[in-house]
Design a protein around this motif. Structure first.
Motif, PDB file in Angstrom:
ATOM      1  N   ASP A  34     -10.066  12.888  -3.724  1.00  0.00           N
ATOM      2  CA  ASP A  34     -10.370  12.036  -2.571  1.00  0.00           C
ATOM      3  C   ASP A  34     -10.674  12.855  -1.322  1.00  0.00           C
ATOM      4  O   ASP A  34     -11.359  12.383  -0.418  1.00  0.00           O
ATOM      5  CB  ASP A  34      -9.203  11.090  -2.279  1.00  0.00           C
ATOM      6  CG  ASP A  34      -8.988  10.101  -3.398  1.00  0.00           C
ATOM      7  OD1 ASP A  34      -9.978   9.693  -4.040  1.00  0.00           O
ATOM      8  OD2 ASP A  34      -7.824   9.728  -3.643  1.00  0.00           O
TER       9      ASP A  34
ATOM     10  N   ALA B 126      -2.271   6.162   0.038  1.00  0.00           N
ATOM     11  CA  ALA B 126      -3.438   5.283   0.162  1.00  0.00           C
ATOM     12  C   ALA B 126      -3.677   4.943   1.626  1.00  0.00           C
ATOM     13  O   ALA B 126      -4.830   4.910   2.093  1.00  0.00           O
ATOM     14  CB  ALA B 126      -3.246   4.013  -0.658  1.00  0.00           C
TER      15      ALA B 126
ATOM     16  N   ILE C 272       0.858  -1.177   0.000  1.00  0.00           N
ATOM     17  CA  ILE C 272       0.000   0.000   0.000  1.00  0.00           C
ATOM     18  C   ILE C 272       0.896   1.229   0.000  1.00  0.00           C
ATOM     19  O   ILE C 272       1.943   1.242   0.650  1.00  0.00           O
ATOM     20  CB  ILE C 272      -0.965  -0.003   1.206  1.00  0.00           C
ATOM     21  CG1 ILE C 272      -1.972   1.135   1.104  1.00  0.00           C
ATOM     22  CG2 ILE C 272      -0.225   0.039   2.512  1.00  0.00           C
ATOM     23  CD1 ILE C 272      -3.123   1.034   2.090  1.00  0.00           C
TER      24      ILE C 272
END
Length: 78
Positions: free
Chosen positions: A55, A9, A5
């Motif tokens: 996001d 993230a 990851i």
């Protein structure tokens, strides 16, 4: 090794678990619990990048910039 990851993230997932807006200082604290860099400038750049991707949404209030997630989590929170 399990799926890798990225730092951003991971930070986004951590922000989604938080309630309320996230400041640069809070992002720095979250990153400090990991093996990734936890410098304030790194946290600031990560928040800006996540906002540029859509996001996070930047929110300016009382001369301070914070960020809130634009993605709804499993529990329905945004």
């Amino acid at each position: 090794m399990p799926d890798q990851i990225t730092r951003r993230a991971w930070l986004l997932a951590a922000i989604q678990r938080e309630s309320g807006p996230i400041s640069t200082g809070r992002a720095e604290q979250l990153l400090a619990t990991t093996g990734w860099s936890c410098h304030r400038n790194t946290a600031r750049k990560d928040l800006r990048a996540l906002a540029a991707r859509g996001d996070l949404q930047p929110v300016d209030a009382d001369g301070r910039r914070t960020y809130q997630t634009t993605i709804t989590g499993e529990d329905g929170r945004s």
